[in-house]
Design an enzyme around this catalytic site. Structure first.
Site, PDB file in Angstrom:
ATOM      1  N   ARG A   1     -11.120   6.140 -23.226  1.00 44.89           N
ATOM      2  CA  ARG A   1     -11.086   6.933 -21.977  1.00 44.89           C
ATOM      3  C   ARG A   1     -11.397   6.107 -20.733  1.00 44.89           C
ATOM      4  NH1 ARG A   1     -13.688  10.623 -25.258  1.00 44.89           N
ATOM      5  NH2 ARG A   1     -12.253  12.211 -26.046  1.00 44.89           N
TER       6      ARG A   1
ATOM      7  N   LYS B   1      -2.389   2.334  -9.585  1.00 39.44           N
ATOM      8  CA  LYS B   1      -1.376   3.083 -10.326  1.00 39.44           C
ATOM      9  C   LYS B   1      -0.911   2.255 -11.509  1.00 39.44           C
ATOM     10  CE  LYS B   1       1.784   4.461  -7.127  1.00 39.44           C
ATOM     11  NZ  LYS B   1       2.941   5.283  -6.738  1.00 39.44           N
TER      12      LYS B   1
ATOM     13  N   GLU C   1       9.182  -6.623  -0.978  1.00 40.46           N
ATOM     14  CA  GLU C   1       8.039  -5.716  -0.735  1.00 40.46           C
ATOM     15  C   GLU C   1       7.308  -6.119   0.549  1.00 40.46           C
ATOM     16  OE1 GLU C   1       7.900  -3.116  -2.632  1.00 40.46           O
ATOM     17  OE2 GLU C   1       8.914  -3.746  -4.482  1.00 40.46           O
TER      18      GLU C   1
ATOM     19  N   LYS D   1      -1.243  -2.858   2.492  1.00 38.22           N
ATOM     20  CA  LYS D   1      -1.248  -1.903   1.380  1.00 38.22           C
ATOM     21  C   LYS D   1      -2.622  -1.234   1.265  1.00 38.22           C
ATOM     22  CE  LYS D   1       0.024  -0.544  -3.144  1.00 38.22           C
ATOM     23  NZ  LYS D   1       0.800  -0.686  -4.350  1.00 38.22           N
TER      24      LYS D   1
ATOM     25  N   GLU E   1      -1.750   9.669  -3.296  1.00 41.75           N
ATOM     26  CA  GLU E   1      -0.360   9.894  -2.913  1.00 41.75           C
ATOM     27  C   GLU E   1      -0.046  11.340  -2.594  1.00 41.75           C
ATOM     28  OE1 GLU E   1       2.318   7.488  -5.163  1.00 41.75           O
ATOM     29  OE2 GLU E   1       4.062   8.332  -4.169  1.00 41.75           O
TER      30      GLU E   1
ATOM     31  N   ARG F   1       0.851   7.740   1.790  1.00 38.61           N
ATOM     32  CA  ARG F   1       1.074   6.672   0.804  1.00 38.61           C
ATOM     33  C   ARG F   1       2.550   6.626   0.399  1.00 38.61           C
ATOM     34  NH1 ARG F   1      -2.820   5.089  -4.248  1.00 38.61           N
ATOM     35  NH2 ARG F   1      -1.501   3.518  -5.210  1.00 38.61           N
TER      36      ARG F   1
ATOM     37  N   ASN G   1       7.120   3.970  -0.410  1.00 41.56           N
ATOM     38  CA  ASN G   1       8.384   4.155  -1.128  1.00 41.56           C
ATOM     39  C   ASN G   1       9.600   3.867  -0.251  1.00 41.56           C
ATOM     40  OD1 ASN G   1       7.185   4.911  -3.548  1.00 41.56           O
ATOM     41  ND2 ASN G   1       6.930   7.013  -2.828  1.00 41.56           N
TER      42      ASN G   1
ATOM     43  N   HIS H   1      12.658   2.708  -1.778  1.00 38.70           N
ATOM     44  CA  HIS H   1      12.490   2.907  -3.216  1.00 38.70           C
ATOM     45  C   HIS H   1      13.179   4.157  -3.759  1.00 38.70           C
ATOM     46  CE1 HIS H   1       9.742  -0.390  -2.911  1.00 38.70           C
ATOM     47  NE2 HIS H   1       9.436  -0.332  -4.198  1.00 38.70           N
TER      48      HIS H   1
ATOM     49  N   HIS I   1      15.270   3.046  -6.622  1.00 37.47           N
ATOM     50  CA  HIS I   1      15.159   3.491  -8.016  1.00 37.47           C
ATOM     51  C   HIS I   1      16.462   4.127  -8.480  1.00 37.47           C
ATOM     52  CE1 HIS I   1      10.465   3.738  -7.936  1.00 37.47           C
ATOM     53  NE2 HIS I   1      10.901   2.527  -8.209  1.00 37.47           N
TER      54      HIS I   1
ATOM     55  N   HIS J   1      14.508  -4.931  -9.611  1.00 41.52           N
ATOM     56  CA  HIS J   1      13.778  -4.025  -8.720  1.00 41.52           C
ATOM     57  C   HIS J   1      13.869  -4.504  -7.265  1.00 41.52           C
ATOM     58  CE1 HIS J   1      10.752  -1.156  -7.490  1.00 41.52           C
ATOM     59  NE2 HIS J   1      10.077  -2.130  -6.917  1.00 41.52           N
TER      60      HIS J   1
HETATM   61  N1  LIG Z   1       1.718  -0.010 -10.225  1.00 43.17           N
HETATM   62  C1  LIG Z   1       2.275  -0.168  -9.044  1.00 43.17           C
HETATM   63  O1  LIG Z   1       1.746   0.280  -8.025  1.00 43.17           O
HETATM   64  C2  LIG Z   1       3.561  -0.918  -8.957  1.00 43.17           C
HETATM   65  C3  LIG Z   1       4.062  -1.288  -7.700  1.00 43.17           C
HETATM   66  C4  LIG Z   1       5.224  -2.038  -7.650  1.00 43.17           C
HETATM   67  C5  LIG Z   1       5.882  -2.396  -8.814  1.00 43.17           C
HETATM   68  N2  LIG Z   1       5.380  -2.013 -10.020  1.00 43.17           N
HETATM   69  C6  LIG Z   1       6.070  -2.394 -11.264  1.00 43.17           C
HETATM   70  O2  LIG Z   1       6.064  -3.811 -11.388  1.00 43.17           O
HETATM   71  C7  LIG Z   1       7.143  -4.203 -12.215  1.00 43.17           C
HETATM   72  C8  LIG Z   1       7.792  -5.429 -11.658  1.00 43.17           C
HETATM   73  O3  LIG Z   1       6.862  -6.468 -11.590  1.00 43.17           O
HETATM   74  P1  LIG Z   1       7.295  -7.998 -11.360  1.00 43.17           P
HETATM   75  O4  LIG Z   1       8.363  -8.066 -10.354  1.00 43.17           O
HETATM   76  O5  LIG Z   1       6.053  -8.752 -11.133  1.00 43.17           O
HETATM   77  O6  LIG Z   1       8.033  -8.357 -12.712  1.00 43.17           O
HETATM   78  P2  LIG Z   1       7.560  -8.961 -14.126  1.00 43.17           P
HETATM   79  O7  LIG Z   1       6.210  -8.527 -14.473  1.00 43.17           O
HETATM   80  O8  LIG Z   1       8.664  -8.668 -15.073  1.00 43.17           O
HETATM   81  O9  LIG Z   1       7.563 -10.524 -13.880  1.00 43.17           O
HETATM   82  C9  LIG Z   1       8.793 -11.147 -13.607  1.00 43.17           C
HETATM   83  C10 LIG Z   1       9.072 -12.344 -14.500  1.00 43.17           C
HETATM   84  O10 LIG Z   1       8.360 -13.459 -13.983  1.00 43.17           O
HETATM   85  C11 LIG Z   1       7.611 -14.122 -14.988  1.00 43.17           C
HETATM   86  N3  LIG Z   1       6.432 -14.642 -14.325  1.00 43.17           N
HETATM   87  C12 LIG Z   1       5.375 -13.943 -13.854  1.00 43.17           C
HETATM   88  N4  LIG Z   1       4.536 -14.745 -13.200  1.00 43.17           N
HETATM   89  C13 LIG Z   1       5.044 -15.994 -13.268  1.00 43.17           C
HETATM   90  C14 LIG Z   1       4.621 -17.264 -12.751  1.00 43.17           C
HETATM   91  N5  LIG Z   1       3.541 -17.392 -11.990  1.00 43.17           N
HETATM   92  N6  LIG Z   1       5.401 -18.342 -13.023  1.00 43.17           N
HETATM   93  C15 LIG Z   1       6.548 -18.211 -13.738  1.00 43.17           C
HETATM   94  N7  LIG Z   1       6.988 -17.049 -14.236  1.00 43.17           N
HETATM   95  C16 LIG Z   1       6.256 -15.946 -13.992  1.00 43.17           C
HETATM   96  C17 LIG Z   1       7.358 -13.055 -16.021  1.00 43.17           C
HETATM   97  O11 LIG Z   1       7.195 -13.630 -17.298  1.00 43.17           O
HETATM   98  C18 LIG Z   1       8.621 -12.206 -15.949  1.00 43.17           C
HETATM   99  O12 LIG Z   1       9.612 -12.760 -16.772  1.00 43.17           O
HETATM  100  C19 LIG Z   1       8.057  -3.008 -12.327  1.00 43.17           C
HETATM  101  O13 LIG Z   1       7.974  -2.470 -13.610  1.00 43.17           O
HETATM  102  C20 LIG Z   1       7.514  -2.027 -11.301  1.00 43.17           C
HETATM  103  O14 LIG Z   1       7.698  -0.674 -11.683  1.00 43.17           O
HETATM  104  C21 LIG Z   1       4.239  -1.293 -10.105  1.00 43.17           C
HETATM  105 ZN   LIG Z   2       8.648  -1.905  -5.353  1.00 42.71          ZN
END
Ligand SMILES: NC(=O)c1ccc[n+]([C@@H]2O[C@H](COP(=O)([O-])OP(=O)(O)OC[C@H]3O[C@@H](n4cnc5c(N)ncnc54)[C@H](O)[C@@H]3O)[C@@H](O)[C@H]2O)c1
Ligand SMILES: [Zn+2]
Length: 371
Positions: free
Chosen positions: A128, A150, A192, A234, A244, A248, A252, A255, A259, A271
């Site tokens: 939990r 989130k 972003e 942010k 949200e 907040r 988006n 987005h 999306h 993305h």
């Molecule tokens: N929770 C939130 O508020 C929030 C906000 C925005 C996005 N997201 C989510 O985040 C995700 C996207 O995240 P992302 O763009 O970081 O993608 P990701 O986590 O897939 O990373 C992208 C790629 O880069 C590689 N990588 C990461 N760091 C590296 C480094 N320092 N050197 C070399 N390679 C590296 C990873 O192995 C992966 O293959 C989506 O699923 C999205 O929905 C969440």
């Molecule tokens: Zn985003």
């Protein structure tokens, strides 16, 4: 604490019932153990990563955690958005539970937003709720995903539909890891950054226009500045609306279209690319509704193009995009809620935009000039 944590920037973030810090600096990974020790007295720590990040950085992270007295439970998740689902996490829950954790065991996410989202869900639900440490390694994760609490995985009905709010105990952003990021992933993060300035800070937008070459060169001093600026934006937005319910939603921007574009193209675009296209569509829609000047809409498009992100996509079906919007969770009472711009730096939410205007903006992405 040693020099590198002293020279690092610390951005405090408050949420109802607590606060945490986002620590930003170079060479922080070697300090990880000390930093995590400040938020947890536990004997063990679970370090969750993906294969690529693991190969590059698990060694130094583990070494630092071990020096601070943690027994490290290492967990590797398969990379990629299609793996961001509950089924991937079932064996992870089991293996962490088998390692005799307690309520103080920190869950540490070392990776991009995908690792962060999945580890955050694990941290929010195991026993939990366990202390959660974010160690974002992509620009996107540093400026966006790791901040705000989130965490979610995807369902076949759509993205990020199964999740929790679970605030981190600390976020450790070591900007030196950004040098190993692929160009494509780096650009995704810049999308972003453009978003943040577009919704909140016209001066920041102008500065970004002037500094974009330093960003693209991955000038290490500039990257720290860029991450600090974006986390600050942010932080301001989420502190004002932690769950949200109001502004907040401005985060988006790009987005709702984005999306829908991801969905409509079967995730053929990343993305960041989808958000870039979404920001172009939202800027053009804002222009069409008389809220944004044609010049400012063009400035947004030019900056997106300068970063190497797409501003058009041949063959995109506008109908498929609006259809995908109708299953997005941002829809209220069947009406798409869109974040639009009343000038650069000022976002507003509108839910009264005719579908025909939305479809026209999506269709404009098929051409180069947006008219
Ligand atoms: N929770 C939130 O508020 C929030 C906000 C925005 C996005 N997201 C989510 O985040 C995700 C996207 O995240 P992302 O763009 O970081 O993608 P990701 O986590 O897939 O990373 C992208 C790629 O880069 C590689 N990588 C990461 N760091 C590296 C480094 N320092 N050197 C070399 N390679 C590296 C990873 O192995 C992966 O293959 C989506 O699923 C999205 O929905 C969440
Ligand atoms: Zn985003």
């Amino acid at each position: 604490m040693t020099d590198s944590t002293q020279t690092a920037k610390r951005i405090p973030i408050s949420f109802p019932g607590g606060r945490y810090e986002v620590i930003i600096g170079a060479t922080l990974l070697s300090m990880l153990g000390q930093i995590v020790r400040q938020v947890s007295p536990a004997k063990r720590a679970a370090l969750i990563t993906d294969p690529r990040v693991g190969a590059l950085y698990t060694g130094s992270a583990t070494q630092s955690l071990t020096s601070a007295g943690f027994d490290v439970i290492a967990v590797e998740l398969p990379a990629g958005e299609p793996n961001k689902r509950l089924a991937t996490l079932i064996p992870v829950y089991d293996s962490i539970l088998e390692s005799h954790i307690d309520r103080q065991t920190p869950i540490i996410a070392l990776g991009g937003g995908i690792v962060g989202d999945m580890a955050g869900l694990v941290a929010g639900t195991l026993l939990r709720g366990l202390p959660f440490v974010q160690v974002p390694t992509t620009l996107l994760a540093m400026v966006d995903a790791s901040v705000g609490g989130k965490a979610a995985v995807n369902s076949s009905a759509g993205k990020n539909l199964i999740g929790v709010f679970h605030q981190p105990a600390v976020v450790v952003a070591d900007t030196s890891v950004l040098t190993t990021l692929s160009d494509e992933e780096f650009r995704n993060g810049l999308a972003e950054c453009i978003k943040h300035d577009a919704i909140r800070d016209v001066d920041g937008f102008t500065r970004l226009e002037g500094s974009i070459d330093r960003a693209l060169d991955r000038d290490i001093d500039y990257l720290a500045e860029l991450v600090v600026h974006n986390v600050t934006i942010k932080a301001r937005v989420i502190e004002a609306d932690p769950y949200e319910q109001g502004d907040r939603a401005h985060l988006n921007f790009g987005h709702t279209f984005g999306h829908a574009i991801e969905q409509a193209t079967g995730h053929a675009v990343t993305h960041g690319q989808a958000v870039a296209l979404g920001m172009v569509a939202a800027a053009r829609l804002s222009r069409d509704l008389g809220m944004l000047t044609a010049d400012d809409a063009k400035r947004i498009e030019r900056l997106i193009a300068r970063v190497g992100l797409p501003t058009h996509r041949g063959g995109l079906s506008a109908q498929a995009v609006t259809q995908a919007m109708s299953v997005d969770k941002k829809i209220r009472d069947g009406k798409p809620r869109l974040v639009l711009l009343q000038g650069i730096g000022h976002a507003i939410v509108r839910d009264d935009v005719p579908i025909s205007a939305i479809e026209r903006a999506a269709a404009s992405l098929r051409g180069h000039d947006g008219d």
